[in-house]
Design a protein around this motif. Structure first.
Motif, PDB file in Angstrom:
ATOM      1  N   SER A  50       0.806  -1.226   0.000  1.00 37.17           N
ATOM      2  CA  SER A  50       0.000   0.000   0.000  1.00 37.17           C
ATOM      3  C   SER A  50       0.837   1.274   0.000  1.00 37.17           C
ATOM      4  CB  SER A  50      -0.928   0.010   1.215  1.00 37.17           C
ATOM      5  OG  SER A  50      -0.173  -0.076   2.418  1.00 37.17           O
ATOM      6  N   HIS A  51       2.162   1.145   0.087  1.00 34.52           N
ATOM      7  CA  HIS A  51       3.033   2.324   0.147  1.00 34.52           C
ATOM      8  C   HIS A  51       4.249   2.132  -0.763  1.00 34.52           C
ATOM      9  CE1 HIS A  51       0.668   2.828   3.852  1.00 34.52           C
ATOM     10  NE2 HIS A  51       0.915   4.116   3.720  1.00 34.52           N
ATOM     11  N   LEU A  52       3.965   1.971  -2.051  1.00 36.84           N
ATOM     12  CA  LEU A  52       5.047   1.780  -3.005  1.00 36.84           C
ATOM     13  C   LEU A  52       5.622   3.129  -3.433  1.00 36.84           C
ATOM     14  CD1 LEU A  52       3.463  -0.964  -5.301  1.00 36.84           C
ATOM     15  CD2 LEU A  52       5.163  -1.299  -3.484  1.00 36.84           C
ATOM     16  N   PRO A  53       6.937   3.194  -3.670  1.00 33.65           N
ATOM     17  CA  PRO A  53       7.555   4.439  -4.153  1.00 33.65           C
ATOM     18  C   PRO A  53       7.307   4.599  -5.643  1.00 33.65           C
ATOM     19  CG  PRO A  53       9.199   2.718  -4.024  1.00 33.65           C
ATOM     20  CD  PRO A  53       7.920   2.114  -3.493  1.00 33.65           C
ATOM     21  N   PRO A  54       7.731   5.701  -6.263  1.00 31.50           N
ATOM     22  CA  PRO A  54       7.591   5.856  -7.716  1.00 31.50           C
ATOM     23  C   PRO A  54       8.341   4.738  -8.446  1.00 31.50           C
ATOM     24  CG  PRO A  54       8.195   7.940  -6.685  1.00 31.50           C
ATOM     25  CD  PRO A  54       8.329   6.892  -5.627  1.00 31.50           C
ATOM     26  N   LEU A  55       7.626   4.034  -9.294  1.00 29.99           N
ATOM     27  CA  LEU A  55       8.207   2.850  -9.938  1.00 29.99           C
ATOM     28  C   LEU A  55       8.773   3.163 -11.318  1.00 29.99           C
ATOM     29  CD1 LEU A  55       5.443   0.195  -9.126  1.00 29.99           C
ATOM     30  CD2 LEU A  55       7.619   0.561  -7.915  1.00 29.99           C
ATOM     31  N   ALA A  56       9.771   2.383 -11.709  1.00 29.41           N
ATOM     32  CA  ALA A  56      10.289   2.410 -13.080  1.00 29.41           C
ATOM     33  C   ALA A  56       9.309   1.604 -13.926  1.00 29.41           C
ATOM     34  CB  ALA A  56      11.695   1.814 -13.140  1.00 29.41           C
ATOM     35  N   GLN A  57       8.309   2.279 -14.498  1.00 29.47           N
ATOM     36  CA  GLN A  57       7.208   1.596 -15.170  1.00 29.47           C
ATOM     37  C   GLN A  57       7.669   0.725 -16.329  1.00 29.47           C
ATOM     38  OE1 GLN A  57       3.954   1.635 -14.291  1.00 29.47           O
ATOM     39  NE2 GLN A  57       4.298   2.979 -12.537  1.00 29.47           N
ATOM     40  N   ASN A  68       8.790  -2.473 -14.154  1.00 32.39           N
ATOM     41  CA  ASN A  68       7.741  -3.124 -13.359  1.00 32.39           C
ATOM     42  C   ASN A  68       6.640  -2.145 -13.039  1.00 32.39           C
ATOM     43  OD1 ASN A  68      10.276  -3.429 -10.825  1.00 32.39           O
ATOM     44  ND2 ASN A  68       9.112  -1.586 -11.300  1.00 32.39           N
ATOM     45  N   THR A  69       5.412  -2.580 -13.223  1.00 37.49           N
ATOM     46  CA  THR A  69       4.249  -1.753 -12.948  1.00 37.49           C
ATOM     47  C   THR A  69       3.698  -2.055 -11.559  1.00 37.49           C
ATOM     48  OG1 THR A  69       2.717  -3.386 -13.839  1.00 37.49           O
ATOM     49  CG2 THR A  69       3.645  -1.771 -15.406  1.00 37.49           C
ATOM     50  N   VAL A  70       2.773  -1.216 -11.116  1.00 38.15           N
ATOM     51  CA  VAL A  70       2.088  -1.478  -9.844  1.00 38.15           C
ATOM     52  C   VAL A  70       1.413  -2.842  -9.894  1.00 38.15           C
ATOM     53  CG1 VAL A  70       0.190  -0.756  -8.353  1.00 38.15           C
ATOM     54  CG2 VAL A  70       1.747   0.962  -9.301  1.00 38.15           C
ATOM     55  N   GLU A  71       0.784  -3.144 -11.038  1.00 38.77           N
ATOM     56  CA  GLU A  71       0.087  -4.434 -11.179  1.00 38.77           C
ATOM     57  C   GLU A  71       1.055  -5.609 -11.055  1.00 38.77           C
ATOM     58  OE1 GLU A  71      -2.311  -1.228 -12.624  1.00 38.77           O
ATOM     59  OE2 GLU A  71      -0.288  -1.835 -13.247  1.00 38.77           O
ATOM     60  N   GLN A  72       2.247  -5.469 -11.593  1.00 38.93           N
ATOM     61  CA  GLN A  72       3.230  -6.550 -11.499  1.00 38.93           C
ATOM     62  C   GLN A  72       3.746  -6.713 -10.072  1.00 38.93           C
ATOM     63  OE1 GLN A  72       5.668  -5.060 -14.711  1.00 38.93           O
ATOM     64  NE2 GLN A  72       5.031  -6.704 -16.080  1.00 38.93           N
ATOM     65  N   ILE A  73       3.922  -5.602  -9.363  1.00 37.39           N
ATOM     66  CA  ILE A  73       4.315  -5.689  -7.955  1.00 37.39           C
ATOM     67  C   ILE A  73       3.198  -6.333  -7.139  1.00 37.39           C
ATOM     68  CG2 ILE A  73       5.001  -4.395  -5.907  1.00 37.39           C
ATOM     69  CD1 ILE A  73       7.114  -4.376  -8.095  1.00 37.39           C
ATOM     70  N   GLN A  74       1.957  -5.936  -7.415  1.00 35.04           N
ATOM     71  CA  GLN A  74       0.818  -6.540  -6.720  1.00 35.04           C
ATOM     72  C   GLN A  74       0.737  -8.039  -6.992  1.00 35.04           C
ATOM     73  OE1 GLN A  74      -2.305  -4.031  -8.257  1.00 35.04           O
ATOM     74  NE2 GLN A  74      -2.209  -2.618  -6.509  1.00 35.04           N
ATOM     75  N   MET A  75       1.055  -8.439  -8.221  1.00 32.48           N
ATOM     76  CA  MET A  75       1.089  -9.862  -8.570  1.00 32.48           C
ATOM     77  C   MET A  75       2.108 -10.605  -7.703  1.00 32.48           C
ATOM     78  SD  MET A  75       2.341 -11.512 -12.200  1.00 32.48           S
ATOM     79  CE  MET A  75       3.971 -10.750 -11.952  1.00 32.48           C
ATOM     80  N   CYS A  76       3.264  -9.994  -7.480  1.00 29.77           N
ATOM     81  CA  CYS A  76       4.295 -10.624  -6.653  1.00 29.77           C
ATOM     82  C   CYS A  76       3.810 -10.768  -5.203  1.00 29.77           C
ATOM     83  CB  CYS A  76       5.586  -9.816  -6.721  1.00 29.77           C
ATOM     84  SG  CYS A  76       6.400  -9.851  -8.334  1.00 29.77           S
ATOM     85  N   PHE A  77       3.111  -9.752  -4.703  1.00 31.14           N
ATOM     86  CA  PHE A  77       2.529  -9.855  -3.363  1.00 31.14           C
ATOM     87  C   PHE A  77       1.511 -10.990  -3.304  1.00 31.14           C
ATOM     88  CE2 PHE A  77       4.215  -5.623  -2.374  1.00 31.14           C
ATOM     89  CZ  PHE A  77       4.483  -5.733  -1.011  1.00 31.14           C
TER      90      PHE A  77
END
Length: 206
Positions: free
Chosen positions: A173-180, A183-192
């Motif tokens: 819920s507290h991700l920093p600015p990503l190198a889109q 990796n995207t927010v969706e890809q990080i969420q997938m890893c979680f």
């Protein structure tokens, strides 16, 4: 006309031209294939505003049958948080990079984590195999398979290097600015989601 469609056409033309230059026998046909390759580069230049010399260097410099490149990404968790490394431009990404020709996917994942995060890891499972252009922006002019790997830390510590300036663990819920592009927010969420599922996780693939 949608820019993505122009990119698709340019990629297909480049691929066909590269195959023709590799397997063609007739010198006149090879001249035609070379011109098709140049047209593909010109199309990409028009849609991206990149200089033609750079496009040719990135897009038209390979020989042989064209295949996707491999990019590995490591998902490492600690106390419910995921490890990210800070790029030199200030954005954050999962440790990873191009797969070297003399390394397996697992070996390359471990190497990239050591280089970018200073950590020794073992690779546990495959989380996903993504076609990069279906998930990440901006689209690239060549195919990339992104392989996300679940890893466990066995030792090591971060040291600043030429690729990354910091590393840290972040809540979903507290991700920093990503190198889109990596990796995207969706890809990080997938890893979680894979982390929470454990052995029940089914590999996601395109």
């Amino acid at each position: 006309m949608c820019e993505s469609k122009w990119l698709e056409w340019a990629i297909e033309l480049q691929s066909l031209a590269q195959a023709g230059l590799t397997y063609g026998k007739d010198c006149y046909d090879k001249e035609r294939y070379q011109r098709i390759r140049e047209i593909a580069a010109e199309m990409l230049t028009q849609s991206s505003d990149l200089p033609i010399e750079k496009v040719k260097a990135l897009f038209c410099n390979e020989i042989g049958y064209q295949t996707p490149k491999i990019d590995t990404r490591a998902a490492i968790f600690k106390e419910g948080k995921i490890l990210l490394v800070r790029e030199t431009n200030g954005t954050w990404a999962l440790p990873g990079g191009w797969c070297d020709v003399n390394l397996s996917v697992a070996e390359n994942t471990m190497k990239e984590v050591k280089e970018e995060a200073g950590l020794d890891v073992i690779v546990d499972d495959v989380i996903a195999i993504h076609d990069r252009n279906k998930h990440n922006q901006p689209p690239y002019a060549y195919g990339i398979c992104k392989i996300f790997m679940a890893c466990t830390v066995t030792g090591g510590a971060f040291r600043e290097n030429i690729e990354t300036t910091a590393c840290g663990y972040f809540k979903e819920s507290h991700l920093p600015p990503l190198a889109q592009e990596k990796n995207t927010v969706e890809q990080i969420q997938m890893c979680f989601a894979a982390y929470r599922a454990g052995r029940q996780w089914k590999v996601a693939f395109d």
